[in-house]
Design a protein around this motif. Structure first.
Motif, PDB file in Angstrom:
ATOM      1  N   GLU A   1      -5.832   3.283  16.193  1.00 34.24           N
ATOM      2  CA  GLU A   1      -6.190   3.988  15.736  1.00 34.24           C
ATOM      3  C   GLU A   1      -5.529   4.968  15.170  1.00 34.24           C
ATOM      4  O   GLU A   1      -4.562   5.461  15.519  1.00 34.24           O
ATOM      5  CB  GLU A   1      -7.428   4.370  16.098  1.00 34.24           C
ATOM      6  N   GLN A   2      -5.999   5.372  13.830  1.00 34.93           N
ATOM      7  CA  GLN A   2      -4.686   6.300  13.000  1.00 34.93           C
ATOM      8  C   GLN A   2      -5.825   7.208  13.125  1.00 34.93           C
ATOM      9  O   GLN A   2      -6.791   7.983  13.014  1.00 34.93           O
ATOM     10  CB  GLN A   2      -4.624   5.690  11.357  1.00 34.93           C
TER      11      GLN A   2
ATOM     12  N   LYS B   1       2.267   2.901   2.733  1.00 27.50           N
ATOM     13  CA  LYS B   1       0.878   3.384   3.809  1.00 27.50           C
ATOM     14  C   LYS B   1       1.372   2.167   4.876  1.00 27.50           C
ATOM     15  O   LYS B   1       0.963   0.833   4.150  1.00 27.50           O
ATOM     16  CB  LYS B   1      -0.070   3.030   3.436  1.00 27.50           C
TER      17      LYS B   1
ATOM     18  N   GLU C   1       0.815  -1.626  -0.129  1.00 25.81           N
ATOM     19  CA  GLU C   1      -0.273   0.024  -0.324  1.00 25.81           C
ATOM     20  C   GLU C   1       0.650   1.570   0.309  1.00 25.81           C
ATOM     21  O   GLU C   1       2.285   1.264   0.243  1.00 25.81           O
ATOM     22  CB  GLU C   1      -0.906   0.006   1.479  1.00 25.81           C
TER      23      GLU C   1
ATOM     24  N   SER D   1      -0.332   0.072   7.825  1.00 21.99           N
ATOM     25  CA  SER D   1      -1.248  -0.256   9.010  1.00 21.99           C
ATOM     26  C   SER D   1      -1.146  -0.782  10.250  1.00 21.99           C
ATOM     27  O   SER D   1      -0.582  -0.420  10.536  1.00 21.99           O
ATOM     28  CB  SER D   1      -2.497  -1.546   8.613  1.00 21.99           C
TER      29      SER D   1
END
Length: 104
Positions: A103-104, A95, A88, A97
């Motif tokens: 949490e992002q 990117k 990603e 995960s």
């Protein structure tokens, strides 16, 4: 420590040191440590005999040398090449995960 040389420490001194350090030792441990600490003290005394003022102090037995090469700019990857195998991406960045339930 040779068998004929008495230990520079006795069991009472080792027990006293253990008490000062708040270390609980059994009589067997005190006996074992009396011999081991005696050997350490004798070894330090031997080193002290040869560590005269004309012998320079060292931290390593052989001289250390810098093993780094000069920092020279070379050919680098373009962002497209670097990200070609990324699962990603976000523009020109990888990117990743969220992990561990964050949490992002």
């Amino acid at each position: 420590m040779s068998e004929t040389t008495p230990s520079p420490l006795d069991a009472a001194q080792v027990a006293h040191l253990a008490n000062l350090a708040r270390i609980a030792l059994t009589p067997d441990e005190i006996e074992k440590l009396t011999g081991e600490l005696g050997i350490i003290i004798e070894s330090i005394a031997k080193v002290s005999e040869v560590a005269t003022p004309d012998v320079p102090a060292t931290s390593h037995p052989i001289r250390l040398t810098n093993v780094f090469r000069p920092d020279v700019v070379g050919e680098t990857l373009t962002p497209e090449q670097a990200l070609a195998g990324a699962p990603e991406r976000d523009g020109d960045r990888f990117k990743v995960s969220a992990i561990l339930g964050e949490e992002q």
